[in-house]
Structure formats: C-alpha cells, structure tokens
Design a protein around this motif. Structure first.
Motif, short mmCIF file in Angstrom:
data_model
loop_
_atom_site.label_atom_id
_atom_site.label_comp_id
_atom_site.label_asym_id
_atom_site.label_seq_id
_atom_site.Cartn_x
_atom_site.Cartn_y
_atom_site.Cartn_z
N LYS A 134 0.83 -1.22 0.00
CA LYS A 134 0.00 0.00 0.00
C LYS A 134 0.86 1.27 0.00
O LYS A 134 0.65 2.17 -0.81
N SER A 135 1.82 1.29 0.92
CA SER A 135 2.66 2.49 1.00
C SER A 135 3.49 2.66 -0.27
O SER A 135 3.69 3.79 -0.75
N THR A 136 3.95 1.54 -0.80
CA THR A 136 4.71 1.59 -2.05
C THR A 136 3.87 2.25 -3.14
O THR A 136 4.35 3.13 -3.87
N ALA A 175 -3.27 10.09 1.85
CA ALA A 175 -3.11 9.89 3.29
C ALA A 175 -2.79 8.42 3.55
O ALA A 175 -3.57 7.54 3.23
N ASP A 176 -1.57 8.20 4.09
CA ASP A 176 -1.12 6.82 4.34
C ASP A 176 -1.34 6.49 5.82
O ASP A 176 -0.57 6.93 6.67
N GLU A 177 -2.40 5.74 6.08
CA GLU A 177 -2.79 5.39 7.44
C GLU A 177 -2.83 6.60 8.37
O GLU A 177 -2.15 6.64 9.40
N PRO A 178 -3.63 7.58 8.03
CA PRO A 178 -3.62 8.84 8.78
C PRO A 178 -4.14 8.69 10.21
O PRO A 178 -3.86 9.53 11.05
MG LIG Z 1 2.49 1.13 4.91
#
Ligand SMILES: [Mg+2]
Ligand SMILES: Nc1ncnc2c1ncn2[C@@H]1O[C@H](COP(=O)(O)OP(=O)(O)O)[C@@H](O)[C@H]1O
Lengths: 417, 239
Positions: free
Chosen positions: B46-48, B167-170
């Motif tokens: 996901k972050s990638t 937003a990455d896991e905000p």
């Molecule tokens: Mg991540």
C-alpha cells in the motif's frame, strides 16, 4: 495560482532564512567550530589592524621631512636585520663640511640643510627642570623648512644666528610646556648641558611617532653646536627640490655628488641611504609583509581546521535532520533548495565566527593604538576580505554535506528514526 | 481524462541478493473528486503504491499518467514541483517539523511554491482555521495532541490547493475517537470536491469511502464501489 515558481533571489532569501533558524538552535553545539573560524579571522584582523595603525601613524608622522625632500643617512629608516646594522655602523658619518659641498654642487636643489644631534641632557628654566633625556639638535636655518617644522610662536634661526654661533634656541612644544607652564617662553632663558640659551621660538605640536613624543627636544643653530661641540659632529643632510617634477632628477644629481664626495667606486652600492617620507612608508610596508605572510599562514591553517569542523558538524546535522529533509522533499523542495539551505547554514555558521573574529580582531589590534597614542583604525578592506573568506570556507566545506542532504532518498529519509 | 491512470505498475526493491516485489503490476484509474480507500494487510504494498502515486518514488515498470502527463518522463525538479502543487501528503507519523510552530509547518509548501511571505502566512492561517486549529497557530508539534498534529499535517497538505490528498494510514497513530474526527475532516474535504486517497487496514475506515481497492501481495485483489458510504457522526468545527 499554482504555476508560480521561486525566483532564484526569493529562493536564496528563503533558504538563508531557514538556515538562520537552524543556526540559532545549533549555536551552542557549534561553538567549538565557530571558535576555529574566530581564531582564523581574529588573527588576520588583529594583525592587519595593528599594522594599519602603525602605518597610519607612520604616514601621519612622516611629515618628518618637507615636501619633495630627502635626507642622507647612514642608517636605513627601519631595519630589523642585525647584519644590516653592522654594515650601517661601519659607514663614514656625514660631516658639517659636506654641507657646503652639497650646497655648491647640487644645483637642482632649492634648499640644502643639515642637522645634528649633539647629545641628550637636562633642560631647565627658572620654573622647572626636566629629566636628563632631552635630545639637543643643531640645525641650519633651512632645516626648519626641509624638516617641515612649523613655528607656534617666535621665529626660527637666522643666518646670522648660525654664522656667529649665537646662544639662541627653539623649543619643542612639549618641552616648552614643561619648562614654561605659564606665560610665553620667548626671550626667557633655558639652560641645557650647562649652557644658557635665549628662547627665540617654540614649535607647533607634531605628535608622537610609534609612541614617542616628537615635541620634546631643544634646537640650537648648527653653527652654535659646531662652536661648542666641534667640527666632527655627525650630521644628517637634507636636500629639497623646488617641485615634484624636478625631485627625481635632483635625487640622482645629489646621489652622484654624494658618491663622488665619499669616493664610492663606480659600480659599487651607495654607502649611504636616501630616505624620504615615501621611502620610509614603503620600507615599513615591505618589512611588515613578512608578518602579514606569517599571519596568513597561521590563519589559513586555523580556517582549514575550522572548515573541516564545519563539514563535520554539518554532516552530523544532516544525519540528525534526515527526517526533516525527507519532509521538505515530500512537500516539494527541489534538491537545489535543500542544498542551498544547508550551504547557507554552513556559511552562516562560519560567518558567526567570522563576525566575532572581526570585532575581536579590531578591538585587539587597536590596543596598539593606545600604546603608540594614535587614533584607532578599522581596516574595512580586511573586514570585507575576512568575511568573504568565511563565506568561502562555509561554501567549500558545506558543499559536501549539503550535497549529501540533497541526494538523500526522500522515502528512506521519511522513514528514518 | 482521468486524474490518475496507472498501468501495470511494478516496484521491486533489491536488497543484496534478494529482490522484494512490493508491487507486481497494478492498473487503476482514479477520477477527480473520488474518495478512495486502499486496504490490505501489512506488507501488501500500500505504502509503495502511495509513494508512486505521490511522485516520491519511481516505478520499476509500468506507466503513470497524472493529469494526462507521463510521470516517468519528468525530471527531478518537475517531480518536486508536482509534489508541491498537485499532491498533498498526510502521513501516519504526521511528519511535522518539530522545531517549527503549526503556522510555519503549514507555510512550508508555499515557501517552495514561491509565494511571498505575507500572502503565504495569510493562506496558512486561513487553512489552519479551516481545520479547526485557529487557536493553535503558534504551538509546536510537541505542544499539540495527536489529532491536532494530524490536522496541522492535513492543513499543510491542503494549503497549496493540490489535485489529490494522499493519506497513508492517517489514523494509525490516533485513538479511535480522534481517528473518527480526522476521517470526518476528510469526508468534509471530499464533499467540497477534493480528491482523496486514504490507505488503511481498518475496515471501519473503509466504510466511509465511496470506493475501496484491496491489495494483496502487490496485486489488486478487489476494486469495489461502496454505494452507501457511511457518514461520520462526530461533529467537527465547520471547515
Ligand atoms: Mg504502509
Ligand atoms: N525501501 C524498501 N526497501 C526494501 N523493501 C521495501 C522497501 N519499502 C518497502 N519494502 C518492502 O515492500 C513490501 C511492501 O511494503 P509497503 O508498501 O510498505 O507495505 P504496506 O504499506 O502495505 O504495509 C514489504 O515487503 C516491504 O518490506
């Protein structure tokens, strides 16, 4: 609204502003690094200020001779070399008889004069007396012009004073003030080395040279000195040209005459010195150039060491602020902006030390102005050079850390703990 | 024209002799104004994907068009400018500058955009007011609660009016109540026309989005539309 970009100027301003904030928070930790720059700049500025003070003092004081005038001397105006002193000492002194020869043969001269120191002693008036360290000078009437003496009151010596060896004297400003605290010294009597002289004039104040008063002496006609102390007094001879244009030509003529008089074989060096105001200042400059060089070497070493310190502290700072760099890159900082920010930081850091060094150096260097009783000096050119060097040190040693900061991978930086 | 068009996007990390396939070929189109949740277990990529979408990273393979422009062909400076103008990042760990106050943190993107000081201060102030932090302008991050920090981060993401909020896991570092407040803020932003992509692994969060993409082992496992996204009940100061 979104098509705007930073102009290079705006970018510079912003990065310097950011850097200033960072330096503010890091200033204590950076104090050792700053100290290095401080030492480097301090030593340059202190020495240059000191030299400038002396030089200024010398230039101000080097009205010791009148315009377009030089003096024949056995000794060079300034020398620190013991071997030179030996050479000078072996030279034949100039005698009073040389004066008339010069007067006759240096046709380009407007005035030729002679003066002689006939020893120091105690001077006294009916009001006061001095320590026995007052120099006594014999002077021909023309010597007032060639040595740039200005009379405060009274008159100088007349040809009659000189020719008949009258017991008259002219007092230096300080000596007059000391012997005659109230009222005019004119026509009063002054006793020097046991002989009474009538005061005919007082010189205007001339100030100090290298901390020594030049107003504390007594002058009598050279003819009088000759009568009292004999023909063999060693004299200094001054030759004055009517104007700037004939000066150089006159110097050559006088040099030739003097060589003939002293029987210097053709091809040999002069066995005398030709000293003018300009030549003395020039000589001072060349003598101090050795000092300047030494200081340049010392401060270069200090600055390189400081530069390495700056590089080191900036590398630490880049590592510590990896996260910040990642954040800046993520929100749109270009590599160049990051690089500029860190270079600006290194430069500011260096400039803090530099500014302190400049202030400290000027204060310290001007201590000498108290010693020699001269007005203090701010060597603006060296202030500029010093600060420019600081910038250069910051740029040179800040570039690698800044480059490293700019080329960090943004994602890795954001993850950095 | 889609706002985002990615095709066969792959990202590999080479670590010594080992190659990690973080993304193995992902194709998605995202339209302007969407509110999209990306879900999946930890390590699924996901972050990638977010980093690629945010132009922080470049793909090993595949193409990425943002606003019709091919990102692969952009220079480093152009990518920085895209991040500055088109993208607003919100991170799990806030990523605020610790030494700067809220106002300065929000101003930061405008500095790199070349906005003059007076204007950017005014815009930063206004954006902070909009996220409900009008009374916390001069607090530093360590003087703010987690929820407030994330609001500062959101204000920073919004201040330059980007095309997309990423937003990455905000809410990952927030308690659930605060998390809900943040989500309602996103919802409000979405209602006002912002494009929002939120990464999360909480089902609860995904219920609020209108579209959910599920990722597993670097591949899209599902791409669902949520016909009735749940509205967040928590009240927030009106943005
Ligand atoms: Mg991540
Ligand atoms: N910079 C990196 N170097 C090496 N491997 C990485 C890097 N970033 C992510 N990975 C790996 O890629 C995979 C996907 O990671 P990530 O996208 O962070 O997953 P998620 O965000 O879904 O938890 C993981 O196996 C992770 O270990």
């Amino acid at each position: 609204m979104n098509s705007r970009t930073m102009t290079p100027w705006r970018e510079l301003v912003e990065m310097v502003r950011m850097a200033a904030n960072a330096v503010k928070t890091n200033i204590l930790r950076s104090s050792l690094t700053i100290l290095g720059v401080f030492v480097g700049v301090f030593s340059i500025i202190a020495v240059m200020t000191g030299i400038r003070v002396l030089q200024q003092n010398l230039e101000d004081a080097m009205n010791g001779l009148g315009a377009n005038t030089f003096q024949f001397q056995r000794f060079s105006a300034i020398s620190f070399d013991a071997a030179d002193w030996e050479k000078y000492r072996r030279r034949k002194p100039f005698r009073i008889v040389d004066l008339s020869q010069l007067e006759r043969r240096v046709t380009l001269a407007q005035a030729v004069s002679a003066s002689a120191n006939f020893g120091s002693g105690e001077a006294s008036s009916r009001y006061a007396q001095t320590n026995p360290n007052i120099p006594g000078n014999g002077m021909t009437p023309e010597a007032f012009t060639t040595q740039n003496f200005t009379l405060g009151e009274g008159r100088g010596f007349s040809t009659a004073d000189d020719d008949s060896g009258r017991l008259v004297c002219v007092l230096g400003f300080d000596l007059a003030a000391k012997l005659f605290p109230r009222g005019s010294p004119l026509s009063e009597s002054v006793k020097f080395q046991g002989i009474s002289y009538k005061v005919v004039g007082v010189l205007a104040q001339r100030g100090a040279l290298f901390g020594q008063s030049r107003d504390n002496f007594i002058a009598i006609p050279l003819g009088t000195a000759r009568r009292l102390y004999g023909e063999n007094l060693s004299v200094q001879l001054q030759v004055q040209a009517p104007n700037r244009d004939t000066y150089a030509e006159m110097v050559e003529q006088a040099r030739g005459v003097m060589r003939t008089m002293r029987q210097v074989p053709p091809g040999d060096d002069d066995d005398f010195e030709i000293v003018s105001n300009e030549s003395a200042v020039k000589q001072f400059r060349s003598l101090t150039s050795a000092i300047r060089l030494g200081v340049a070497a010392i401060s270069s070493i200090a600055l390189i060491a400081a530069g390495i310190g700056i590089m080191n502290i900036m590398l630490v700072s880049v590592t510590e602020r990896t996260r910040e760099i990642g954040i800046r890159r993520a929100i749109g900082a270009r590599k160049r902006s990051v690089m500029m920010q860190f270079i600006a930081e290194a430069v500011l850091l260096s400039e803090v030390g530099g500014a302190l060094g400049v202030v400290g150096g000027i204060l310290f260097g001007n201590l000498i102005s108290f010693v020699v009783k001269a007005p203090p000096v701010i060597p603006w050119d060296w202030v500029g050079i010093g600060l420019a060097i600081c910038s250069a040190v910051g740029i040179v040693f800040g570039t690698y850390p800044a480059w490293k900061a700019a080329h960090l991978d943004p994602i890795d930086s954001l993850r950095y703990e | 024209m889609s706002l985002i068009r990615i095709q066969n996007l792959a990202r590999r990390y080479v670590m010594g002799t080992e190659t990690v396939h973080a993304l193995r070929g992902v194709s998605v189109q995202i339209e302007r104004g969407e509110y999209l949740a990306i879900m999946g277990p930890s390590g699924s990529g996901k972050s990638t994907l977010m980093n690629l979408l945010g132009c922080l990273d470049t793909p090993s393979e595949g193409s990425y068009e943002l606003n019709g422009k091919d990102v692969a062909r952009m220079s480093d400076n152009e990518l920085a400018d895209i991040r500055n103008r088109e993208i607003g990042f919100v991170f799990q760990s806030f990523n605020l500058l610790a030494r700067a106050d809220a106002l300065h943190n929000v101003e930061l993107p405008l500095i790199y955009a070349g906005v003059p000081p007076k204007e950017r201060r005014e815009r930063a102030r206004q954006t902070l007011v909009n996220v409900g932090l009008g009374d916390r302008m001069h607090h530093r991050p360590n003087e703010l609660s987690g929820g407030q920090r994330q609001r500062v981060a959101i204000a920073r993401a919004l201040v330059n009016s980007p095309s997309i909020i990423l937003a990455d896991e905000p809410t990952g570092n927030l308690d659930s109540k605060t998390g809900v407040e943040i989500l309602s803020l996103f919802e409000e932003l979405s209602r006002r026309g912002n494009t929002i992509i939120v990464v999360t692994h909480e089902e609860e969060v995904a219920l609020h989005a209108r579209r959910v993409i599920r990722i597993r082992d670097g591949l899209i496992a599902a791409d669902e539309t949520n016909p009735h996204p749940r509205a967040v009940v928590a009240s927030v100061s009106a943005p």
